[in-house]
Design a protein around this motif. Sequence first.
Motif, PDB file in Angstrom:
ATOM      1  N   LEU A   7       0.619  -1.234   0.134  1.00  0.00           N
ATOM      2  CA  LEU A   7      -0.073  -0.100  -0.086  1.00  0.00           C
ATOM      3  C   LEU A   7       0.902   1.212  -0.020  1.00  0.00           C
ATOM      4  N   GLU A   8       0.417   2.267  -0.743  1.00  0.00           N
ATOM      5  CA  GLU A   8       1.104   3.603  -0.439  1.00  0.00           C
ATOM      6  C   GLU A   8       1.044   3.890   0.968  1.00  0.00           C
ATOM      7  N   ASP A  11      -1.721   6.184   1.995  1.00  0.00           N
ATOM      8  CA  ASP A  11      -3.047   5.495   1.896  1.00  0.00           C
ATOM      9  C   ASP A  11      -3.265   4.518   3.086  1.00  0.00           C
ATOM     10  N   ALA A  14      -3.962   6.509   6.000  1.00  0.00           N
ATOM     11  CA  ALA A  14      -5.204   7.254   6.095  1.00  0.00           C
ATOM     12  C   ALA A  14      -6.349   6.008   6.467  1.00  0.00           C
ATOM     13  N   LEU A  15      -6.009   4.888   6.031  1.00  0.00           N
ATOM     14  CA  LEU A  15      -6.889   3.837   6.541  1.00  0.00           C
ATOM     15  C   LEU A  15      -6.975   3.500   7.755  1.00  0.00           C
ATOM     16  N   ASP A 177     -10.415  -0.973   2.598  1.00  0.00           N
ATOM     17  CA  ASP A 177     -11.100  -0.014   3.465  1.00  0.00           C
ATOM     18  C   ASP A 177     -10.639  -0.087   4.896  1.00  0.00           C
TER      19      ASP A 177
END
Length: 223
Positions: A7-8, A11, A14-15, A177
Amino acid sequence: MSDLAKLEALDFAALLCSRVCHDIISPVGAITNGLEVLDEENNEEMKAFAFDLIRKSARTASSKLQFARLAFGAAGSVGAEVDLGDAETVAKRYMESEKADIDWQATRRLLPKNQVKLLLNVLLISLQAIPRGGKVVVRVEGDLPFPTQRIEATGAASRIPPRIVELLAGDLGDHVDAHAIQPYYAGALARAAGLAIEISKDGDTVIFEAKAADTAIPVDSTE
């Protein structure tokens, strides 16, 4: 944790932040509602109700933040150890607002921080196995460097949570998500700690075991 490179970094951050916010937004919202009642109501019974709501919600928000700090936060410098007694305290406070009861049977001692963080993250996953509530038993058995972590979740309609096996293995699939990121993170923690997670089901009990990677057996995702 090289797995998180899938994952970046932005990202992933944030998740994971969204996952933490998901836990605390409800009690914080309840505090806001209680304050609004105090501002608008003159009825003493309603004020008493509002004060009680604020007290309970503030306690819940605090317990969830303390849990998140230990389960997701740095919890010390690289190589630090964490007291299982601290993990027990935050876990029991967190569980006060959950449907399930907790029976913490892990003896107090110091463990590497990633092992303690993993234990708390698997505790969160175990709650998904008993959505109607029940009982969660937590044990840590054996000696360092790789004591076995065992969490048993027992309750009505118990099940191995959907996609959990793939997420723990680091397979995000096509949909990422805030709900999926937590077990994905738990799997990365396990690998960083040299552990592998085995999941099985026995009657109404779903069993999560994290043990030394070379002794773990494959998970049967068809259970």
